[in-house]
Design a protein around this motif. Sequence first.
Motif, PDB file in Angstrom:
ATOM      1  N   LEU A  96      33.154  44.155  45.162  1.00 34.35           N
ATOM      2  CA  LEU A  96      34.160  43.177  44.773  1.00 34.35           C
ATOM      3  C   LEU A  96      34.448  42.208  45.919  1.00 34.35           C
ATOM      4  N   VAL A  97      34.466  42.739  47.155  1.00 30.57           N
ATOM      5  CA  VAL A  97      34.645  41.866  48.316  1.00 30.57           C
ATOM      6  C   VAL A  97      33.457  40.922  48.458  1.00 30.57           C
ATOM      7  N   ALA A  98      32.247  41.463  48.284  1.00 26.52           N
ATOM      8  CA  ALA A  98      31.049  40.616  48.360  1.00 26.52           C
ATOM      9  C   ALA A  98      31.032  39.583  47.244  1.00 26.52           C
ATOM     10  N   GLY A  99      31.481  39.952  46.056  1.00 29.93           N
ATOM     11  CA  GLY A  99      31.523  39.007  44.953  1.00 29.93           C
ATOM     12  C   GLY A  99      32.487  37.866  45.206  1.00 29.93           C
ATOM     13  N   GLU A 100      33.630  38.173  45.845  1.00 27.72           N
ATOM     14  CA  GLU A 100      34.576  37.117  46.200  1.00 27.72           C
ATOM     15  C   GLU A 100      33.950  36.129  47.185  1.00 27.72           C
ATOM     16  N   LEU A 101      33.244  36.657  48.194  1.00 29.26           N
ATOM     17  CA  LEU A 101      32.636  35.785  49.193  1.00 29.26           C
ATOM     18  C   LEU A 101      31.514  34.942  48.598  1.00 29.26           C
ATOM     19  N   ILE A 102      30.650  35.579  47.811  1.00 28.50           N
ATOM     20  CA  ILE A 102      29.515  34.844  47.236  1.00 28.50           C
ATOM     21  C   ILE A 102      30.000  33.844  46.199  1.00 28.50           C
ATOM     22  N   GLY A 103      30.898  34.276  45.323  1.00 29.81           N
ATOM     23  CA  GLY A 103      31.398  33.379  44.283  1.00 29.81           C
ATOM     24  C   GLY A 103      32.140  32.180  44.855  1.00 29.81           C
ATOM     25  N   GLY A 104      32.924  32.401  45.909  1.00 34.49           N
ATOM     26  CA  GLY A 104      33.628  31.288  46.536  1.00 34.49           C
ATOM     27  C   GLY A 104      32.682  30.312  47.198  1.00 34.49           C
ATOM     28  N   SER A 105      31.608  30.823  47.823  1.00 39.53           N
ATOM     29  CA  SER A 105      30.640  29.940  48.460  1.00 39.53           C
ATOM     30  C   SER A 105      29.804  29.175  47.441  1.00 39.53           C
ATOM     31  N   MET A 106      29.543  29.793  46.293  1.00 41.21           N
ATOM     32  CA  MET A 106      28.768  29.119  45.248  1.00 41.21           C
ATOM     33  C   MET A 106      29.605  28.126  44.458  1.00 41.21           C
ATOM     34  N   GLY A 107      30.915  28.219  44.576  1.00 42.34           N
ATOM     35  CA  GLY A 107      31.778  27.336  43.810  1.00 42.34           C
ATOM     36  C   GLY A 107      32.131  27.868  42.442  1.00 42.34           C
ATOM     37  N   PHE A 128      29.102  42.067  38.465  1.00 46.68           N
ATOM     38  CA  PHE A 128      27.666  42.363  38.385  1.00 46.68           C
ATOM     39  C   PHE A 128      27.245  43.339  39.476  1.00 46.68           C
ATOM     40  N   LEU A 129      27.696  43.095  40.711  1.00 50.60           N
ATOM     41  CA  LEU A 129      27.353  43.986  41.813  1.00 50.60           C
ATOM     42  C   LEU A 129      28.010  45.353  41.644  1.00 50.60           C
ATOM     43  N   SER A 130      29.215  45.387  41.092  1.00 51.39           N
ATOM     44  CA  SER A 130      29.902  46.663  40.876  1.00 51.39           C
ATOM     45  C   SER A 130      29.173  47.512  39.835  1.00 51.39           C
ATOM     46  N   ILE A 131      28.704  46.869  38.765  1.00 48.78           N
ATOM     47  CA  ILE A 131      27.937  47.609  37.748  1.00 48.78           C
ATOM     48  C   ILE A 131      26.634  48.131  38.344  1.00 48.78           C
ATOM     49  N   LEU A 132      25.987  47.317  39.179  1.00 51.61           N
ATOM     50  CA  LEU A 132      24.755  47.758  39.836  1.00 51.61           C
ATOM     51  C   LEU A 132      25.016  48.946  40.752  1.00 51.61           C
ATOM     52  N   LEU A 133      26.134  48.909  41.495  1.00 49.29           N
ATOM     53  CA  LEU A 133      26.479  50.034  42.368  1.00 49.29           C
ATOM     54  C   LEU A 133      26.773  51.295  41.553  1.00 49.29           C
ATOM     55  N   LEU A 233      18.276  40.473  46.120  1.00 49.29           N
ATOM     56  CA  LEU A 233      18.750  41.614  45.335  1.00 49.29           C
ATOM     57  C   LEU A 233      18.093  42.933  45.734  1.00 49.29           C
ATOM     58  N   PRO A 234      16.772  43.000  46.022  1.00 50.20           N
ATOM     59  CA  PRO A 234      16.208  44.289  46.469  1.00 50.20           C
ATOM     60  C   PRO A 234      16.855  44.811  47.754  1.00 50.20           C
ATOM     61  N   ALA A 235      17.077  43.903  48.736  1.00 52.33           N
ATOM     62  CA  ALA A 235      17.713  44.332  49.980  1.00 52.33           C
ATOM     63  C   ALA A 235      19.164  44.747  49.736  1.00 52.33           C
ATOM     64  N   MET A 236      19.851  44.026  48.844  1.00 53.52           N
ATOM     65  CA  MET A 236      21.226  44.391  48.517  1.00 53.52           C
ATOM     66  C   MET A 236      21.266  45.735  47.820  1.00 53.52           C
ATOM     67  N   GLY A 237      20.273  46.013  46.974  1.00 51.32           N
ATOM     68  CA  GLY A 237      20.209  47.319  46.310  1.00 51.32           C
ATOM     69  C   GLY A 237      20.021  48.448  47.307  1.00 51.32           C
ATOM     70  N   ASP A 238      19.181  48.214  48.327  1.00 56.91           N
ATOM     71  CA  ASP A 238      19.000  49.242  49.366  1.00 56.91           C
ATOM     72  C   ASP A 238      20.297  49.493  50.124  1.00 56.91           C
TER      73      ASP A 238
END
Length: 257
Positions: A96-107, A128-133, A233-238
């Motif tokens: 959720l923290v990563a989603g806030e950072l990425i979403g804010g940077s993407m606009g 999306f990242l939370s469901i993947l986790l 995404l592969p590196a984030m999954g690892d």
Amino acid sequence: MLGFGLAIEPQLWALLFVMVRIGAMFIVAPVFGNVSVPLPVRVTLSGAVGILVLGSMTIQPPPTVFALSTFVAIAAEALVGLAIGFIVQIAFAAPLVAGELIGGSMGIGFANMIDPNSGRSSPAVGQFLSILLTLLFLSLDGHLVLVDMVMKSYTALPPGAAWMAAGQLRDIALFGGYAFMAGLLLALPVGFLLLCLNLVMGMLSRSAPSLNLFSVGMPASLAVGVISLAIALPAMGDYMQVIVREGLAAARSLVLG
């Protein structure tokens, strides 16, 4: 005895007493604590795990139900279960923290939707990242590790001596910083590329003031964000697997020392 001249079956009272710690863990633990999991399912799972605990070890519940010592023992059992589930839930806050950072940077920080796991509004990227986790947590048998951990906790923290020490509560508070660190590291590949894009757009705005950045910068940020997210995404999954293992290791350290 109930304390008012009434009797209760010893086996039933022992099962109810054991279910306090297990049920408290299921309330806040990942997957088990989702709002999509019905309450009867949680109660049934708590009873099933409680039967396994009673079958594998000897549990001595308080002799009287309506007594101050019994209420204190129940509060201690609930505290242990909540601590085990909560410390793993802290690790699950990293996406959720990563989603806030990425979403804010993407606009697209305004793109929120209802999270089916928590029932609250959360960023679309973070969801999306939370469901993947969560899927990685299940694939690594994290739910089985949690059940095994709560069973071992009855040996390390037996009923009647299960109060969390000050050092254990401090470890839970300090582990809260891991969610921010892990979220930052999880968003680092995509966030770095978006930062480079913003620097390039800033230089273009200085060299060509007549350029309309709102018509160019927003599509560029979305395109770079989506492409970089697909590449990373592969590196984030690892790294999400590392997050799962760190959360379970923190819970194991809390219980077993």
